[in-house]
Design a protein around this motif. Structure first.
Motif, PDB file in Angstrom:
ATOM      1  N   CYS A 154      17.257 -56.792 -17.664  1.00 39.71           N
ATOM      2  CA  CYS A 154      17.017 -55.461 -16.652  1.00 39.71           C
ATOM      3  C   CYS A 154      18.545 -55.090 -16.254  1.00 39.71           C
ATOM      4  CB  CYS A 154      16.230 -55.664 -15.639  1.00 39.71           C
ATOM      5  SG  CYS A 154      14.493 -55.890 -15.855  1.00 39.71           S
ATOM      6  N   GLU A 155      19.496 -56.169 -15.804  1.00 38.53           N
ATOM      7  CA  GLU A 155      20.729 -55.913 -15.516  1.00 38.53           C
ATOM      8  C   GLU A 155      21.577 -55.315 -16.547  1.00 38.53           C
ATOM      9  OE1 GLU A 155      21.978 -59.116 -13.576  1.00 38.53           O
ATOM     10  OE2 GLU A 155      20.907 -58.418 -11.533  1.00 38.53           O
ATOM     11  N   GLU A 156      21.423 -55.851 -17.972  1.00 40.56           N
ATOM     12  CA  GLU A 156      22.297 -55.514 -18.902  1.00 40.56           C
ATOM     13  C   GLU A 156      21.678 -54.189 -19.421  1.00 40.56           C
ATOM     14  OE1 GLU A 156      24.944 -57.232 -20.181  1.00 40.56           O
ATOM     15  OE2 GLU A 156      24.459 -58.188 -18.128  1.00 40.56           O
ATOM     16  N   ILE A 157      20.621 -53.864 -19.332  1.00 41.02           N
ATOM     17  CA  ILE A 157      20.048 -52.521 -19.395  1.00 41.02           C
ATOM     18  C   ILE A 157      20.775 -51.356 -19.092  1.00 41.02           C
ATOM     19  CG2 ILE A 157      18.372 -50.896 -19.662  1.00 41.02           C
ATOM     20  CD1 ILE A 157      16.418 -53.124 -20.604  1.00 41.02           C
ATOM     21  N   ILE A 158      21.006 -51.624 -17.491  1.00 36.88           N
ATOM     22  CA  ILE A 158      21.523 -50.572 -16.466  1.00 36.88           C
ATOM     23  C   ILE A 158      23.245 -50.588 -16.681  1.00 36.88           C
ATOM     24  CG2 ILE A 158      21.789 -50.330 -14.118  1.00 36.88           C
ATOM     25  CD1 ILE A 158      19.029 -51.604 -13.636  1.00 36.88           C
ATOM     26  N   TYR A 159      23.589 -51.876 -16.752  1.00 33.96           N
ATOM     27  CA  TYR A 159      25.329 -51.771 -16.654  1.00 33.96           C
ATOM     28  C   TYR A 159      25.830 -51.674 -17.958  1.00 33.96           C
ATOM     29  CZ  TYR A 159      24.092 -52.513 -11.944  1.00 33.96           C
ATOM     30  OH  TYR A 159      23.875 -52.388 -10.568  1.00 33.96           O
ATOM     31  N   ARG A 160      25.407 -52.695 -18.963  1.00 30.90           N
ATOM     32  CA  ARG A 160      26.284 -52.770 -20.240  1.00 30.90           C
ATOM     33  C   ARG A 160      25.300 -51.925 -21.280  1.00 30.90           C
ATOM     34  NH1 ARG A 160      28.773 -56.885 -17.257  1.00 30.90           N
ATOM     35  NH2 ARG A 160      26.831 -57.619 -16.813  1.00 30.90           N
ATOM     36  N   GLY A 161      24.394 -51.417 -20.936  1.00 28.69           N
ATOM     37  CA  GLY A 161      23.708 -50.362 -21.832  1.00 28.69           C
ATOM     38  C   GLY A 161      23.905 -49.028 -21.246  1.00 28.69           C
ATOM     39  N   LEU A 162      23.268 -48.456 -20.389  1.00 29.27           N
ATOM     40  CA  LEU A 162      23.350 -47.157 -19.821  1.00 29.27           C
ATOM     41  C   LEU A 162      24.982 -46.890 -19.284  1.00 29.27           C
ATOM     42  CD1 LEU A 162      21.190 -45.016 -19.427  1.00 29.27           C
ATOM     43  CD2 LEU A 162      21.333 -45.370 -17.004  1.00 29.27           C
ATOM     44  N   LEU A 163      25.404 -47.631 -18.272  1.00 28.74           N
ATOM     45  CA  LEU A 163      26.791 -47.271 -17.878  1.00 28.74           C
ATOM     46  C   LEU A 163      27.733 -47.499 -18.968  1.00 28.74           C
ATOM     47  CD1 LEU A 163      28.892 -46.945 -15.517  1.00 28.74           C
ATOM     48  CD2 LEU A 163      28.878 -49.375 -15.142  1.00 28.74           C
ATOM     49  N   TRP A 164      27.566 -48.468 -19.649  1.00 30.89           N
ATOM     50  CA  TRP A 164      28.695 -48.591 -20.997  1.00 30.89           C
ATOM     51  C   TRP A 164      28.388 -47.345 -21.717  1.00 30.89           C
ATOM     52  CZ3 TRP A 164      30.988 -53.447 -22.033  1.00 30.89           C
ATOM     53  CH2 TRP A 164      31.869 -53.732 -23.011  1.00 30.89           C
ATOM     54  N   GLY A 165      27.232 -46.952 -22.089  1.00 30.55           N
ATOM     55  CA  GLY A 165      27.135 -45.778 -22.874  1.00 30.55           C
ATOM     56  C   GLY A 165      27.644 -44.657 -22.470  1.00 30.55           C
ATOM     57  N   ALA A 166      27.659 -44.318 -21.190  1.00 34.82           N
ATOM     58  CA  ALA A 166      28.092 -43.266 -20.237  1.00 34.82           C
ATOM     59  C   ALA A 166      29.708 -43.205 -20.232  1.00 34.82           C
ATOM     60  CB  ALA A 166      27.685 -43.164 -18.823  1.00 34.82           C
ATOM     61  N   VAL A 167      30.129 -44.320 -20.207  1.00 39.63           N
ATOM     62  CA  VAL A 167      31.775 -44.315 -20.371  1.00 39.63           C
ATOM     63  C   VAL A 167      32.124 -44.071 -21.701  1.00 39.63           C
ATOM     64  CG1 VAL A 167      33.515 -45.972 -20.060  1.00 39.63           C
ATOM     65  CG2 VAL A 167      31.722 -45.886 -18.374  1.00 39.63           C
ATOM     66  N   GLU A 168      31.502 -44.793 -22.689  1.00 40.99           N
ATOM     67  CA  GLU A 168      32.089 -44.508 -24.207  1.00 40.99           C
ATOM     68  C   GLU A 168      31.843 -42.948 -24.531  1.00 40.99           C
ATOM     69  OE1 GLU A 168      31.867 -48.429 -26.674  1.00 40.99           O
ATOM     70  OE2 GLU A 168      29.866 -47.252 -26.779  1.00 40.99           O
ATOM     71  N   ARG A 169      30.846 -42.478 -23.899  1.00 41.99           N
ATOM     72  CA  ARG A 169      30.791 -40.971 -24.295  1.00 41.99           C
ATOM     73  C   ARG A 169      31.806 -39.981 -23.756  1.00 41.99           C
ATOM     74  NH1 ARG A 169      27.660 -36.493 -21.711  1.00 41.99           N
ATOM     75  NH2 ARG A 169      26.713 -35.357 -23.308  1.00 41.99           N
ATOM     76  N   LEU A 170      32.760 -40.535 -22.915  1.00 45.46           N
ATOM     77  CA  LEU A 170      34.028 -39.652 -22.551  1.00 45.46           C
ATOM     78  C   LEU A 170      35.192 -39.790 -23.326  1.00 45.46           C
ATOM     79  CD1 LEU A 170      34.171 -40.924 -18.776  1.00 45.46           C
ATOM     80  CD2 LEU A 170      33.228 -38.907 -19.483  1.00 45.46           C
ATOM     81  N   HIS A 171      36.197 -38.770 -23.519  1.00 42.67           N
ATOM     82  CA  HIS A 171      37.144 -38.930 -24.445  1.00 42.67           C
ATOM     83  C   HIS A 171      38.075 -39.568 -24.016  1.00 42.67           C
ATOM     84  CE1 HIS A 171      39.754 -37.369 -27.545  1.00 42.67           C
ATOM     85  NE2 HIS A 171      40.671 -37.029 -26.368  1.00 42.67           N
ATOM     86  N   TRP A 172      38.252 -41.007 -24.767  1.00 44.89           N
ATOM     87  CA  TRP A 172      39.347 -41.778 -24.046  1.00 44.89           C
ATOM     88  C   TRP A 172      40.623 -41.799 -25.291  1.00 44.89           C
ATOM     89  CZ3 TRP A 172      39.107 -44.068 -19.528  1.00 44.89           C
ATOM     90  CH2 TRP A 172      38.015 -44.092 -18.651  1.00 44.89           C
ATOM     91  N   GLY A 173      40.482 -40.981 -26.138  1.00 47.80           N
ATOM     92  CA  GLY A 173      41.807 -41.162 -27.084  1.00 47.80           C
ATOM     93  C   GLY A 173      41.266 -41.728 -28.353  1.00 47.80           C
ATOM     94  N   SER A 174      40.784 -42.989 -28.294  1.00 44.94           N
ATOM     95  CA  SER A 174      40.135 -43.621 -29.216  1.00 44.94           C
ATOM     96  C   SER A 174      38.905 -44.493 -28.798  1.00 44.94           C
ATOM     97  CB  SER A 174      41.473 -44.640 -29.802  1.00 44.94           C
ATOM     98  OG  SER A 174      41.473 -45.757 -28.687  1.00 44.94           O
ATOM     99  N   GLU A 175      38.271 -44.856 -29.849  1.00 42.75           N
ATOM    100  CA  GLU A 175      36.917 -45.784 -29.728  1.00 42.75           C
ATOM    101  C   GLU A 175      37.498 -46.994 -28.980  1.00 42.75           C
ATOM    102  OE1 GLU A 175      33.343 -47.785 -32.243  1.00 42.75           O
ATOM    103  OE2 GLU A 175      34.711 -46.420 -32.991  1.00 42.75           O
ATOM    104  N   ARG A 176      38.511 -47.665 -29.190  1.00 39.27           N
ATOM    105  CA  ARG A 176      39.119 -48.742 -28.698  1.00 39.27           C
ATOM    106  C   ARG A 176      39.031 -48.744 -27.485  1.00 39.27           C
ATOM    107  NH1 ARG A 176      44.625 -51.805 -29.981  1.00 39.27           N
ATOM    108  NH2 ARG A 176      44.629 -53.429 -28.313  1.00 39.27           N
ATOM    109  N   TRP A 177      39.885 -47.786 -27.081  1.00 39.10           N
ATOM    110  CA  TRP A 177      40.040 -47.576 -25.315  1.00 39.10           C
ATOM    111  C   TRP A 177      38.887 -47.417 -24.752  1.00 39.10           C
ATOM    112  CZ3 TRP A 177      44.121 -49.894 -23.493  1.00 39.10           C
ATOM    113  CH2 TRP A 177      45.151 -49.840 -24.144  1.00 39.10           C
ATOM    114  N   GLY A 178      37.851 -46.704 -25.350  1.00 33.40           N
ATOM    115  CA  GLY A 178      36.542 -46.319 -24.745  1.00 33.40           C
ATOM    116  C   GLY A 178      35.688 -47.482 -24.292  1.00 33.40           C
ATOM    117  N   ARG A 179      35.761 -48.501 -25.345  1.00 33.60           N
ATOM    118  CA  ARG A 179      34.993 -49.897 -25.268  1.00 33.60           C
ATOM    119  C   ARG A 179      35.701 -50.825 -24.005  1.00 33.60           C
ATOM    120  NH1 ARG A 179      33.947 -52.065 -31.228  1.00 33.60           N
ATOM    121  NH2 ARG A 179      31.925 -50.939 -31.678  1.00 33.60           N
TER     122      ARG A 179
END
Length: 248
Positions: A154-179
């Protein structure tokens, strides 16, 4: 040095972002507060029955995780795609490795932290709730399975699933920096969201190997397994005293 692997698969974009995470986090906190009020109104905190402890512990995180999954269905491509919930044995193996590292880090961290703040202040919220409360074998087994297996999912779905996906969706200049941005933010919010101020720094240390499993694999299964491995000993520490086997 930890190097994030490149994900060979191209995933379709989704329409949810930080708003989805904030909604789920608000639901988590509101549910926890509501359950606490209902339990407190039922009888004094010192005599909350074990069934109440189980409901108060499991319900908020479970409801929030289900809401996160629903969001990916309504505004995305489903949890398997949006949350990177693929089954791969390599991810399981990576999760086991980082989980083992996490166990060592957690054991050392807890020992140091307990020495600094004292045993009472170092105890987790769940440990405090179930301390000195008689538990049936069934209740103890339910709590054990939740802490070890269900809670981490449950916690992984929320934080390293939903939150992680929300952060990666932003433009960070590269996929590496997004991760890396997703790793840093999810690690910090995971620790803070437990609402245990005295243990936040310890939770940060505990969360790092779990987040690294997500970072390295690029998918959620690795961090789920790492989290479950990391939670095994704390789950045992609650189960055995409840069964009257030994006291920690």
């Amino acid at each position: 040095m930890v190097t994030a692997v490149s994900d060979e698969r191209t995933y379709p974009s989704h329409r949810w972002g930080f708003g989805a995470f904030l909604l789920v986090e608000a639901l988590l906190l509101a549910t926890a507060a509501l359950v606490s009020v209902l339990l407190a109104a039922d009888e004094p905190r010192e005599s909350i029955p074990v069934r109440g402890v189980l409901i108060g512990t499991i319900a908020p995180t479970g409801i929030a995780a289900l809401a996160a999954l629903l969001i990916t269905v309504v505004r995305g491509n489903g949890p398997m795609t949006d949350l990177r919930l693929e089954w791969r044995w390599d991810d399981v193996k990576t999760g086991l490795r980082f989980g083992a590292i996490g166990l060592v880090v957690t054991t050392v961290g807890v020992a140091v932290w307990t020495n600094l703040v004292g045993e009472e202040n170092a105890q987790s919220a769940i440990g405090t709730l179930v301390a000195d409360k008689p538990m049936s074998v069934r209740a103890a087994l339910v709590m054990f399975c939740y802490i070890w297996l269900v809670g981490p999912i449950c916690e992984e779905i929320i934080y390293r699933g939903l939150l992680w996906g929300a952060v990666e969706r932003l433009h960070w200049g590269s996929e590496r920096w997004g991760r890396w941005a997703a790793f840093v933010l999810s690690t910090g919010l995971f620790a803070v969201s437990h609402l245990e101020p005295l243990r936040t720094s310890l939770l940060l240390v505990i969360a790092i190997p779990i987040g690294l499993a997500r970072l390295v694999t690029g998918r959620l299964l690795g961090s789920v397994v790492a989290h479950q491995v990391n939670n095994f000993l704390p789950a045992v520490a609650i189960l055995l005293p409840a069964l009257g086997v030994m006291q920690f």
